[in-house]
Design an enzyme around this catalytic site. Sequence first.
Site, PDB file in Angstrom:
ATOM      1  N   ARG A  88       1.000  -1.156  -0.184  1.00  0.00           N
ATOM      2  CA  ARG A  88       0.019   0.076   0.041  1.00  0.00           C
ATOM      3  C   ARG A  88       1.029   1.067  -0.045  1.00  0.00           C
ATOM      4  O   ARG A  88       0.705   2.265  -0.517  1.00  0.00           O
ATOM      5  CB  ARG A  88      -0.942   0.129   1.212  1.00  0.00           C
ATOM      6  CG  ARG A  88      -2.092  -1.217   1.064  1.00  0.00           C
ATOM      7  CD  ARG A  88      -2.778  -1.140   2.476  1.00  0.00           C
ATOM      8  NE  ARG A  88      -3.505   0.298   2.458  1.00  0.00           N
ATOM      9  CZ  ARG A  88      -4.098   0.593   3.618  1.00  0.00           C
ATOM     10  NH1 ARG A  88      -4.394  -0.101   4.598  1.00  0.00           N
ATOM     11  NH2 ARG A  88      -5.052   1.797   3.575  1.00  0.00           N
TER      12      ARG A  88
ATOM     13  N   CYS B  71      -1.264   6.489   8.686  1.00  0.00           N
ATOM     14  CA  CYS B  71      -1.577   5.211   8.079  1.00  0.00           C
ATOM     15  C   CYS B  71      -2.585   5.425   7.048  1.00  0.00           C
ATOM     16  O   CYS B  71      -2.480   6.203   6.264  1.00  0.00           O
ATOM     17  CB  CYS B  71      -2.164   4.268   9.014  1.00  0.00           C
ATOM     18  SG  CYS B  71      -3.456   4.713  10.199  1.00  0.00           S
TER      19      CYS B  71
END
Length: 284
Positions: free
Chosen positions: A183, A240
């Site tokens: 990611r 995040c």
Amino acid sequence: MHTTLIDAATLAGHLTDPDWIVIDCRHDLIDLEAGRVAFAAGHIQNAQFASMEDDLAGPKVGPDGKFHGRHPLPDRAALIEKLRQWGVNDQSQVVAYDAHGGMYAARLWWMLRWVGHPAVAVLDGGLAAWQAQGLPLVTPVATRPRGNIMEKPSLTRTVTAGELVANLADGALKVIDARAPDRFRGENEVVDPVGGHIPGARNRFFKDNLLSDGRFKHPTQLTKEFGPLFDTVSDVVMQCGSGVTACHNLLALEVAGLSGAALYPGSWSEWCADPARPVATGEA
């Protein structure tokens, strides 16, 4: 006072202590009702349930009409009210747990510190550690007297997207991204339709804080592993996907004795929503 982690045996000895409040934070980012269903099927005695979507996050669109990420922080007064509903007092020892290595429990840990409550810890190893001790789960939902916790000066720090845009010029703040490496590199379009990371950020996958059994690594090991990522912890900003697993890295820093890092609550989901903000891909 327990302020970072607590083991299952210690928690088991305080289940009927009126000054101890246990909060179940189980959640699934895909099946939003999975945590509540799991809680109903069996939970630690006297635990209350915290919904990630309803209790640990606020509206995705703020009063300014802007999108602030998938899990923006709730209004502080709303959080205090929810804590009182759970029975939390100023003297309460709060213990948060989940079944996911602490990835959701750490969010509640950080939020309690955000409103100035230091006596909060995450069950080290979560439900797996609890059950490995042969300790039971129950189905009755306990009722607690209403608490009287008051908001106090915050024990944490946050930064905004605007501050991080300004930081692109000199990189004084060191951004550390807790998402999985694919990611971070921008290779998982299913989870992150706009892939990549904030330019200059470095990657520390939150699961790297854990041993194979789901417990946190020793403070010495965490210090060694975080060391190459920054020089001064007060210059660190954790982020995040939506400000949840970043709290796991913040907890790991506290376990290591490295206090003072900040959270970017909107994280990648807020950052990438504005096409004017730059995106980097690949390795750091």
